[in-house]
Design a protein around this motif. Structure first.
Motif, short mmCIF file in Angstrom:
data_model
loop_
_atom_site.label_atom_id
_atom_site.label_comp_id
_atom_site.label_asym_id
_atom_site.label_seq_id
_atom_site.Cartn_x
_atom_site.Cartn_y
_atom_site.Cartn_z
N GLU A 56 -25.99 28.85 -15.88
CA GLU A 56 -24.88 27.89 -15.98
C GLU A 56 -25.35 26.62 -16.71
O GLU A 56 -24.64 26.08 -17.54
CB GLU A 56 -24.35 27.54 -14.59
N ASP A 57 -26.56 26.17 -16.40
CA ASP A 57 -27.10 24.97 -17.03
C ASP A 57 -27.27 25.18 -18.53
O ASP A 57 -27.03 24.27 -19.32
CB ASP A 57 -28.43 24.58 -16.38
N MET A 58 -27.69 26.38 -18.94
CA MET A 58 -27.91 26.66 -20.36
C MET A 58 -26.61 26.64 -21.16
O MET A 58 -26.63 26.42 -22.36
CB MET A 58 -28.61 28.01 -20.55
N LYS A 59 -25.49 26.85 -20.51
CA LYS A 59 -24.20 26.83 -21.21
C LYS A 59 -23.86 25.43 -21.71
O LYS A 59 -22.99 25.27 -22.55
CB LYS A 59 -23.09 27.33 -20.29
N HIS A 60 -24.56 24.43 -21.22
CA HIS A 60 -24.27 23.05 -21.60
C HIS A 60 -25.13 22.58 -22.78
O HIS A 60 -25.06 21.43 -23.18
CB HIS A 60 -24.46 22.13 -20.40
N TRP A 61 -25.93 23.48 -23.32
CA TRP A 61 -26.80 23.15 -24.45
C TRP A 61 -26.61 24.17 -25.56
O TRP A 61 -26.20 25.29 -25.33
CB TRP A 61 -28.27 23.19 -24.01
N TYR A 62 -26.93 23.78 -26.77
CA TYR A 62 -26.94 24.74 -27.86
C TYR A 62 -28.14 24.46 -28.77
O TYR A 62 -28.56 23.31 -28.89
CB TYR A 62 -25.63 24.72 -28.66
N PRO A 63 -28.71 25.48 -29.38
CA PRO A 63 -29.79 25.27 -30.33
C PRO A 63 -29.20 24.84 -31.68
O PRO A 63 -28.20 25.40 -32.12
CB PRO A 63 -30.46 26.63 -30.43
N PRO A 64 -29.77 23.83 -32.35
CA PRO A 64 -29.17 23.32 -33.58
C PRO A 64 -29.37 24.20 -34.81
O PRO A 64 -28.79 23.95 -35.85
CB PRO A 64 -29.85 21.98 -33.77
N GLY A 65 -30.20 25.22 -34.72
CA GLY A 65 -30.38 26.12 -35.86
C GLY A 65 -31.64 25.82 -36.65
O GLY A 65 -32.43 24.96 -36.31
N SER A 66 -31.79 26.53 -37.77
CA SER A 66 -33.03 26.44 -38.54
C SER A 66 -33.22 25.11 -39.24
O SER A 66 -34.31 24.80 -39.69
CB SER A 66 -33.09 27.59 -39.55
N GLY A 67 -32.19 24.30 -39.35
CA GLY A 67 -32.33 22.98 -39.95
C GLY A 67 -33.21 22.06 -39.13
O GLY A 67 -33.62 21.00 -39.58
N ASP A 68 -33.54 22.47 -37.95
CA ASP A 68 -34.36 21.69 -37.02
C ASP A 68 -35.84 22.05 -37.12
O ASP A 68 -36.66 21.54 -36.39
CB ASP A 68 -33.83 21.95 -35.60
N VAL A 69 -36.22 22.91 -38.07
CA VAL A 69 -37.57 23.46 -38.12
C VAL A 69 -38.64 22.39 -38.31
O VAL A 69 -39.66 22.38 -37.61
CB VAL A 69 -37.71 24.58 -39.17
N PHE A 70 -38.47 21.46 -39.22
CA PHE A 70 -39.52 20.48 -39.50
C PHE A 70 -39.69 19.49 -38.35
O PHE A 70 -40.81 19.18 -37.95
CB PHE A 70 -39.26 19.76 -40.82
N ARG A 71 -38.59 19.01 -37.82
CA ARG A 71 -38.68 18.08 -36.69
C ARG A 71 -39.31 18.77 -35.48
O ARG A 71 -40.15 18.21 -34.78
CB ARG A 71 -37.29 17.54 -36.34
N SER A 72 -38.92 20.01 -35.23
CA SER A 72 -39.48 20.75 -34.10
C SER A 72 -40.96 21.07 -34.30
O SER A 72 -41.74 21.02 -33.35
CB SER A 72 -38.70 22.05 -33.89
N LEU A 73 -41.33 21.40 -35.51
CA LEU A 73 -42.74 21.66 -35.81
C LEU A 73 -43.57 20.41 -35.59
O LEU A 73 -44.66 20.47 -35.01
CB LEU A 73 -42.87 22.15 -37.26
#
Length: 98
Positions: A67-84
């Motif tokens: 249920e908690d995970m339903k309140h979040w979404y992954p932003p996609g591959s555009g987030d690769v550099f910041r996440s790295l």
């Protein structure tokens, strides 16, 4: 390529909060191979109501992980550099000359 050219080219896999655990489990079978596999998680952003742009409220009371995970979404591959960068892998790779 690692075997053919006697190099260590790392494989970096970006996962969402949904796929990280299963991916880590799957890559364990490659521990004995000559390959460096790294995983890192992309960011997660709150889901918003379209009309108000306010975040969905979190459930009150007993927390259910699904249920908690339903309140979040992954932003996609555009987030690769910041996440790295956030994961520390970018710095680690640069120090290793990658």
């Amino acid at each position: 390529m690692n075997k053919a050219y006697n190099v260590d080219i790392p494989l970096a896999l970006m996962n969402s909060f949904h796929t990280d655990k299963p991916t880590r489990k799957l890559i364990q079978k490659y521990n004995k191979n000559r390959i460096s596999i790294y995983t890192f998680k992309q960011s997660r952003l709150p889901r918003l109501y379209k009309d108000t742009l306010r975040p969905l409220p979190k459930p009150i009371g007993k927390k259910d992980k699904e249920e908690d995970m339903k309140h979040w979404y992954p932003p996609g591959s555009g987030d690769v550099f910041r996440s790295l960068l956030r994961s520390g892998l970018a710095e680690q790779f640069l120090k290793a000359g990658k």
